[in-house]
Design an enzyme around this catalytic site. Sequence first.
Site, short mmCIF file in Angstrom:
data_model
loop_
_atom_site.label_atom_id
_atom_site.label_comp_id
_atom_site.label_asym_id
_atom_site.label_seq_id
_atom_site.Cartn_x
_atom_site.Cartn_y
_atom_site.Cartn_z
N GLY A 186 0.83 -1.19 0.00
CA GLY A 186 0.00 0.00 0.00
C GLY A 186 0.87 1.24 0.00
NE ARG A 240 3.06 7.09 8.83
CZ ARG A 240 4.37 7.20 8.67
NH1 ARG A 240 4.90 8.32 8.15
NH2 ARG A 240 5.17 6.22 9.00
CB CYS A 281 -4.51 23.35 21.37
SG CYS A 281 -5.23 24.90 20.81
CD GLU A 282 -2.65 17.77 22.02
OE1 GLU A 282 -1.63 17.45 22.68
OE2 GLU A 282 -3.82 17.61 22.40
#
Length: 468
Positions: A312, A357, A388-389
Amino acid sequence: MSASPLAPGWLVPPADPNALAPAVWPEGAHRDESGVVAIGGVGATALAERFGTPVMVLDEGVARARAARTRTAFESAAARHGTGVRIYYAGKAFLSVEVARWMRQEGLRIDVSTLGELEVALAADVPAALLGFHGNNKSVTEIERAVEVGVGSIIIDSEIEVERLAAVAARQGRTQRVLIRVNTGVHAETHDFLATAHEDQKFGFSLGQAPHIVARVREADHLELEGLHCHIGSQIFGTDGFRESAARLLQVVAQIGGDVPVLNLGGGFGIAYTSADRATPIEELADGILDVVAAECAARGIPLPVVAFEPGRSIIGPAGVTLYEVGTVKDVTVDTEQGTANRRYVSVDGGMSDNPRPALYDAQYSARIASRASSDAPELVRVVGKHCESGDIVVDAEYLPADVAPGDLVAVAATGAYCHALSSNYNHVPRPPVVAVRDGAARVIVRGESIADLLARDAGLAPSRGDE
């Protein structure tokens, strides 16, 4: 230029921060005479103006060429040994109706793992007989639909599923072909692989359990054993892990009498995300794996089965590029053992909602300014998103021209696999469109979302007159 003390060891300052590494970027991607990056013959600025940003761009020609090359490589390798192959495109990497059509037109089957993926493949007019259905927790509804439409093979993942599938097939008066997923104890990532007696994971059966499950399937009136299946990991370079896994799986084949028409060795072929990655050519993978399967079968005196694979990422990943617009740029002083060093934060208008990812797997990517070329020296940057991270990182470490500024377009390569497929609406950010490019033309193949789309799903809003 010397490397920044904040840069990882593999990241080397480029001689030209405008250059596109051929192994990382889609074949044919280049800068035009004005310095704009063109993908599939379409410039990044034109794409951003027409479709907005972020936008995921898929080079249709590259995806098709990689699918065809994969099929040809494995067919040629199998023909040398007098057997056949089946190549399933792993839909979980990225699936849409158009992509399913591309894969089928290039001679691939499709691997699905949910009812949604199944319906997308059927909507693309992929014959059900050319589908494989995976999943460790297939619902009765999913099984019923798969049997009803005539899915070519269902991969059994638990003993409960043997009973469940047999009952559904009996009710429908059909015989369903199945493969049994086996954990070979081989787990491979990049250049290394680990071989143990057991694997602690949610998928499949151990080597010791497999003969018992084979017997259960053979006893079921409405099930037909088509083969065994295994999958050893993702983003794999080299053939060693596949060789070891195939040998172990063929030992099970010998134990159950050698009468197994299909041996599915899964996927996981790696791609180059950065200039430090060295992806194994697909022809080398095909020849190496088929050689060991043939040798192991000969050594055990068992017939050589049809061999199946499920790539894939290696097909769709390199075909994808995501375009973002820079919003802010700021420098942060960081203390190191060598003294202080500067890290430049480049914030863009997407992030972990369109590519989780890096946050999930510490995945590395490559980036370039796409809207212009620059004569400035390279500067170490961290490309970050708008969420917000603190872990909302798009590209952890990259060298971009020092004059990167708000309004620039930044392109991130190799985003075709597991980016849009894993996307979310975190912070109520709409998911971006997917645009296919080929021969200078562009078209939307997955519509982007709007704020109105998000609000339409919120049941707390009073219905409009048209909804009453």
